[in-house]
Write an enzyme that holds these catalytic residues in place. Structure first.
Site, PDB file in Angstrom:
ATOM      1  N   HIS A  73       0.838  -1.207   0.000  1.00  0.00           N
ATOM      2  CA  HIS A  73       0.000   0.000   0.000  1.00  0.00           C
ATOM      3  C   HIS A  73       0.873   1.258   0.000  1.00  0.00           C
ATOM      4  O   HIS A  73       0.604   2.207  -0.756  1.00  0.00           O
ATOM      5  CB  HIS A  73      -0.905  -0.019   1.237  1.00  0.00           C
ATOM      6  N   GLU A  74       1.904   1.273   0.828  1.00  0.00           N
ATOM      7  CA  GLU A  74       2.785   2.446   0.885  1.00  0.00           C
ATOM      8  C   GLU A  74       3.608   2.590  -0.395  1.00  0.00           C
ATOM      9  O   GLU A  74       3.910   3.709  -0.825  1.00  0.00           O
ATOM     10  CB  GLU A  74       3.702   2.362   2.108  1.00  0.00           C
ATOM     11  N   GLU A 104      -6.338   6.799  -0.652  1.00  0.00           N
ATOM     12  CA  GLU A 104      -6.197   5.551   0.108  1.00  0.00           C
ATOM     13  C   GLU A 104      -6.785   4.378  -0.670  1.00  0.00           C
ATOM     14  O   GLU A 104      -6.222   3.272  -0.671  1.00  0.00           O
ATOM     15  CB  GLU A 104      -6.873   5.687   1.478  1.00  0.00           C
TER      16      GLU A 104
END
Length: 267
Positions: A73-74, A104
């Protein structure tokens, strides 16, 4: 704007993953030049990307599979910040909290594309169909949580199916509960679920599973079950469905395949 943005994010993530030597932690980081990875206690946060100092932070106190998805995700944040056109389009279309929410979402899309490539989900769906077994295999082979896997599998399934993760959880007593219910304080419930496109109903987390339902029987016996049954909605309504249940340790991974196109709304 969101659909094209998701498509672009998948393209960025897929290209990134294809260039990696593998999908272990070291390999995942190898595509980001000059970015370091640090594990540390982060309270309620799973992770963060600091573009100024070129560092990805991961919460050292969460489960390994959650750390893995958070890392991907990062990496999605880094990929997004590196695409000026996509970033500009997002800022033109969204603002404030909605912009943060969309970012997000896109980073979750990226994480899924990196860790659960379409070739893998296509292979599993071809081999096992839209089933609890396919969900279990995706969780194992991608080394991600079942909660992460259900959303990806639902998104890529052509069938009218609802995937769910169910487990025994502690529940609070409510007025009208029997003495036995007050004493037990536990029930088999839905922990997470996701529906494929075209399915307008959903299963809410906390929805109880009846003791005689195939999901409960599979958990008790440890034996996979596939049979015609029903979706046990929280309202009490029972929608006919083909149920495929795969028990795994203290939880069950389930698919409910509908024989028709359902109407809208959660029950």
């Amino acid at each position: 704007m969101l659909a094209p943005a998701k498509t672009r994010m998948r393209e960025l993530a897929a290209a990134y993953a294809q260039a990696l030597p593998g999908l272990d932690t070291h390999s995942l980081m190898s595509g980001l030049d000059g970015v370091t990875l640090t594990f540390m206690a982060m309270g309620d946060r799973d992770g963060a990307y600091d573009p100024e100092h070129r560092v990805i932070l991961i919460n050292s106190r969460v489960r390994p599979e959650r750390q893995r998805f958070t890392l991907a995700h990062e990496i999605g944040h880094a990929l997004l910040l590196g695409d000026d056109d996509l970033l500009s389009d997002l800022h033109d279309s969204f603002e404030g909290d909605r912009l943060e929410e969309v970012i997000e979402t896109l980073c979750n899309v990226a994480a899924a594309a990196i860790l659960m490539p379409e070739a893998l989900t296509a292979e599993l769906l071809t081999r096992f169909g839209p089933s609890g077994r396919a969900l279990a295999e995706l969780t194992r082979r991608a080394d991600v949580s079942a909660s992460s896997a259900i959303y990806t599998l639902a998104e890529r399934s052509d069938a009218l199916v609802i995937y769910a993760v169910c487990a025994v959880t502690r529940i609070d007593a409510e007025p009208g509960d029997s003495e036995e219910e007050h004493l037990s304080g536990k029930a088999l419930t839905v922990r997470a679920s996701s529906a494929a496109a075209g399915v307008k109903y959903s299963l809410r987390p906390g929805t109880p599973i009846p003791d005689d339902h195939p999901v409960a029987v599979a958990l008790d016996t440890g034996i996979p079950i596939t049979q015609d049954s029903y979706i046990p909605f929280r309202s009490g309504r029972k929608m006919p469905a083909y149920v495929d249940v795969f028990p795994e340790r203290n939880r069950v991974l389930v698919s409910f395949t509908l024989p028709f196109k359902a109407g809208k709304d959660e029950i």
